[in-house]
Motif scaffolding. Structure first.
Motif, PDB file in Angstrom:
ATOM      1  N   UNK A 205     -47.536  81.176  13.462  1.00  0.00           N
ATOM      2  CA  UNK A 205     -48.872  80.820  13.944  1.00  0.00           C
ATOM      3  C   UNK A 205     -49.031  79.303  14.071  1.00  0.00           C
TER       4      UNK A 205
ATOM      5  N   UNK B 142     -63.863  83.996  20.577  1.00  0.00           N
ATOM      6  CA  UNK B 142     -62.464  83.603  20.810  1.00  0.00           C
ATOM      7  C   UNK B 142     -61.896  84.324  22.033  1.00  0.00           C
ATOM      8  N   UNK B 143     -62.767  84.795  22.894  1.00  0.00           N
ATOM      9  CA  UNK B 143     -62.394  85.377  24.181  1.00  0.00           C
ATOM     10  C   UNK B 143     -61.556  86.650  24.057  1.00  0.00           C
ATOM     11  N   UNK B 144     -61.594  87.276  22.908  1.00  0.00           N
ATOM     12  CA  UNK B 144     -60.838  88.524  22.746  1.00  0.00           C
ATOM     13  C   UNK B 144     -61.579  89.673  23.410  1.00  0.00           C
ATOM     14  N   UNK B 145     -62.894  89.558  23.447  1.00  0.00           N
ATOM     15  CA  UNK B 145     -63.720  90.559  24.127  1.00  0.00           C
ATOM     16  C   UNK B 145     -64.462  89.857  25.262  1.00  0.00           C
ATOM     17  N   UNK B 146     -64.447  90.506  26.418  1.00  0.00           N
ATOM     18  CA  UNK B 146     -65.087  89.915  27.593  1.00  0.00           C
ATOM     19  C   UNK B 146     -66.586  90.219  27.558  1.00  0.00           C
TER      20      UNK B 146
ATOM     21  N   UNK C  25     -59.963  81.475  13.581  1.00  0.00           N
ATOM     22  CA  UNK C  25     -60.740  82.719  13.689  1.00  0.00           C
ATOM     23  C   UNK C  25     -60.089  83.832  12.881  1.00  0.00           C
TER      24      UNK C  25
ATOM     25  N   UNK D 204     -47.736  77.395  26.498  1.00  0.00           N
ATOM     26  CA  UNK D 204     -47.357  78.028  25.232  1.00  0.00           C
ATOM     27  C   UNK D 204     -46.259  79.086  25.389  1.00  0.00           C
TER      28      UNK D 204
ATOM     29  N   UNK E 205     -60.726  77.147  27.891  1.00  0.00           N
ATOM     30  CA  UNK E 205     -60.393  77.904  26.681  1.00  0.00           C
ATOM     31  C   UNK E 205     -59.557  77.121  25.679  1.00  0.00           C
ATOM     32  N   UNK E 206     -58.463  76.541  26.164  1.00  0.00           N
ATOM     33  CA  UNK E 206     -57.528  75.895  25.226  1.00  0.00           C
ATOM     34  C   UNK E 206     -58.169  74.732  24.473  1.00  0.00           C
TER      35      UNK E 206
ATOM     36  N   UNK F 282     -65.752  88.367  18.241  1.00  0.00           N
ATOM     37  CA  UNK F 282     -64.636  88.594  19.171  1.00  0.00           C
ATOM     38  C   UNK F 282     -64.848  87.807  20.465  1.00  0.00           C
TER      39      UNK F 282
ATOM     40  N   UNK G 253     -46.806  77.260  14.984  1.00  0.00           N
ATOM     41  CA  UNK G 253     -46.170  76.854  16.242  1.00  0.00           C
ATOM     42  C   UNK G 253     -47.160  76.963  17.405  1.00  0.00           C
ATOM     43  N   UNK G 254     -48.048  77.929  17.311  1.00  0.00           N
ATOM     44  CA  UNK G 254     -49.035  78.128  18.385  1.00  0.00           C
ATOM     45  C   UNK G 254     -50.233  77.186  18.230  1.00  0.00           C
ATOM     46  N   UNK G 255     -50.296  76.532  17.090  1.00  0.00           N
ATOM     47  CA  UNK G 255     -51.420  75.610  16.848  1.00  0.00           C
ATOM     48  C   UNK G 255     -50.955  74.158  16.992  1.00  0.00           C
TER      49      UNK G 255
ATOM     50  N   UNK H  26     -60.254  94.198  26.541  1.00  0.00           N
ATOM     51  CA  UNK H  26     -60.823  93.684  25.296  1.00  0.00           C
ATOM     52  C   UNK H  26     -59.812  93.924  24.182  1.00  0.00           C
TER      53      UNK H  26
ATOM     54  N   UNK I 224     -60.799  76.175  21.993  1.00  0.00           N
ATOM     55  CA  UNK I 224     -60.332  76.983  20.866  1.00  0.00           C
ATOM     56  C   UNK I 224     -59.344  76.222  19.976  1.00  0.00           C
ATOM     57  N   UNK I 225     -58.933  75.052  20.435  1.00  0.00           N
ATOM     58  CA  UNK I 225     -57.879  74.300  19.737  1.00  0.00           C
ATOM     59  C   UNK I 225     -58.201  74.040  18.257  1.00  0.00           C
TER      60      UNK I 225
END
Lengths: 308, 265
Positions: free
Chosen positions: A105, A55-59, A85, B4, A76-77, A52, A107-109, B262, A80-81
């Motif tokens: 998804x 991918x910066x989902x958890x600090x 994950x 985005x 980050x961008x 986690x 579109x976000x990539x 989180x 993670x590009x």
């Protein structure tokens, strides 16, 4: 920790605490570009929390993460590009079709083309059901779709958390072989967490072993996950052995008759070559003789010296 | 790397058009327009009621009750649903920053509120023009307000009504950020709005609650359509200021919480 320019993923002194509980404890590791690395540990060892954080989902409470030399927190961008994950159970917009999910998804990539989505669906074996709502999919199909999502935008690194969780053996083999092929042919880097020893053993080049949030072992799979030297599985072609007589022999500590006519023989200070020789001398027709793989629990006990 | 927000907004629209809730909201407010149309015709003085009067009454009633509920429900599900079903972590594993995700959700909520407002206006004006006339506001003594003046006030009422609705959207999204389950987020949003609405007079904080202003612009426009003296100022400034303060505070607080959270499990 020395910086390795070939590192696809570098974790440096990562820490994560939830109140007084330390989920990840000064964890440092490097996954090299173009390898398939396993991340092994029992449930609750801190594997998912670590993934986690990538991918910066958890600090994190402390530490640094770099992906292909780019800091995940300050850049980050860019970092993670090119990372796909999948952490824990893959999630989707269940009221949408697989294709629509991939389109969203994609579109976000960076505007993934329709042909790439079609190719992706073909590759994960869902092209026949691409227009069905994901809510009608089986668990295995969802796992495949999750993997398909991570492959959008042609990533250079895949971070996968137990991607074969809940899948049948055939599906598991198919997915892991597919990933292995991508690593070998396209130079993809895969960092895959698992609590199943054999998955890592069969498909990964290197392994990182974590317990209680700490890295307790790392290295080449053959070295780290070597099977037992003194526990051997034997099946016989002809007459079956008299276990009562064999146990009295010097060098044999324990014999257990397993289902399928297989005997598990524990040796005392001897190896499998000695056992093969020993059995042949006594006219036993040995049809197979293999050192038994360690169970995860045995493996952990062996590297922690018996301490949980 | 490009921003985005627009791709995320396109995704939000693509998802919203494939769910039932927005359409159900549109259907309900349309039915309500019809019911108001029938009721106004039978209980009000239809001789003196013109199309402007019916439209203002319809808009006022819709957005102080059912419309408000639908906008609040839609907004309060926006983030909570993604968190509960784990799709937030899928989106945020892409090159998407937290603020971009949050901003796209806010824009989606605002678009829905605007769509609700536009649809109820279209249905109301269609029904209004069917039975009444859009013309000068007049009484037996003659014209009070010209059709042009009424139209200007109508447009003012329409666009000003969006400002407190924006605050409502921000409130729903704020709750959606702090409550992780969509059902609970909806319950908390609706529950707190009604709780505050019932107690604000007793506690004496009426003027400081944005919900007070949701029907304000249509109330003023209603005075225009009845041919009585109307007064936008100074109350309209309170409405704008108070709603914008709520918008800013709720947006900033929600974004701050969402950015520090989180996204796991």
């Amino acid at each position: 920790m020395s910086i390795n320019n070939d590192a696809a993923l570098r974790l440096d002194d990562m820490c994560k605490s939830y109140g007084r509980i330390r989920a990840v404890d000064h964890l440092s590791l490097e996954v090299l570009a173009g390898e398939m690395a396993g991340f092994l540990g029992p449930n609750g060892a801190g594997k998912s929390t670590t993934l986690y954080m990538t991918s910066r989902l958890v600090h994190p409470t402390g530490g640094e993460i770099e992906i292909f030399g780019r800091n995940v927190w300050s850049d980050f961008k860019s970092a993670i590009q090119y990372v796909g994950t999948m952490v824990e159970t893959p999630s989707f917009y269940e009221y949408l079709s697989a294709r629509k999910n991939l389109e969203l998804m994609g579109r976000l990539r960076g505007d993934v083309s329709d042909s790439e989505i079609s190719e992706n669906l073909e590759r994960i074996g869902l092209s026949d059901r691409q227009n069905d709502k994901v809510s009608t999919y089986s668990h295995g199909m969802k796992q495949r779709l999750g993997l398909g999502m991570t492959l959008l935008g042609r990533p250079r690194l895949l971070v996968l958390d137990e991607p074969t969780n809940g899948m049948d053996p055939e599906g598991t083999r198919e997915i892991l072989s597919f990933l292995q092929e991508k690593v070998r042919d396209e130079g993809l880097t895969v960092f895959i967490s698992s609590h199943l020893l054999y998955e890592v053993e069969e498909y990964c080049d290197r392994v990182f072993v974590i317990n209680h949030g700490r890295l307790i072992s790392s290295g080449k799979v053959q070295e780290i996950l070597a099977p037992h030297e003194n526990v051997v599985l034997v099946s016989f072609g002809g007459k079956l052995p008299d276990t009562g007589a064999l146990i009295k022999e010097e060098g044999i500590e324990h014999i257990e008759n397993l289902p399928g006519g297989v005997f598990e023989i524990t040796l005392a200070n001897r190896d499998s070559a000695w056992l093969n020789d020993f059995l042949l001398k006594r006219d036993y027709k040995v049809s197979s003789l293999t050192p038994r793989r360690k169970t995860l629990k045995e493996f952990f006990l062996s590297i922690t010296g018996g301490k949980e | 790397m490009s921003n985005m927000v627009i791709p995320l907004l396109r995704n939000e629209i693509a998802k919203a058009v494939r769910t039932k809730l927005p359409y159900f909201g549109f259907l309900v407010i349309s039915i309500l327009c019809v019911l108001i149309f029938i009721v106004t015709g039978s209980i009000l003085d239809s001789e003196n009621l013109n199309a402007w009067g019916y439209t203002s009454l319809s808009m006022q009633l819709i957005f102080t009750d059912i419309g408000l509920i639908f906008i609040a429900v839609f907004a309060s599900m926006l983030i909570a649903e993604e968190t509960a079903f784990g799709t937030a972590r899928v989106v945020l594993s892409c090159p998407v920053l937290r603020w971009e995700f949050y901003a796209a959700k806010v824009l989606t909520g605002l678009l829905y509120a605007a769509a609700m407002s536009v649809i109820s206006l279209i249905v109301s004006t269609c029904l209004g023009s069917w039975n009444y006339e859009f013309g000068d506001v007049a009484d037996s003594m003659g014209m009070i307000y010209s059709n042009k003046e009424v139209l200007v006030n109508f447009l003012m009422a329409f666009f000003l009504s969006w400002i407190p609705l924006a605050a409502l959207v921000m409130y729903g999204i704020f709750i959606s950020t702090i409550v992780r389950r969509s059902g609970q987020a909806v319950a908390v949003t609706i529950g707190t709005i009604y709780l505050i609405d019932f107690t604000k007079h007793i506690v004496g904080i009426d003027s400081y609650i944005f919900t007070k202003y949701i029907g304000f612009s249509w109330q003023v426009f209603n005075q225009v359509t009845q041919g009585v003296d109307y007064q936008w100022r100074p109350q309209v400034w309170y409405m704008i200021a108070m709603s914008l303060v709520y918008c800013f505070v709720l947006f900033a607080a929600g974004l701050a919480i969402f950015s520090r959270r989180d996204i796991n499990g």
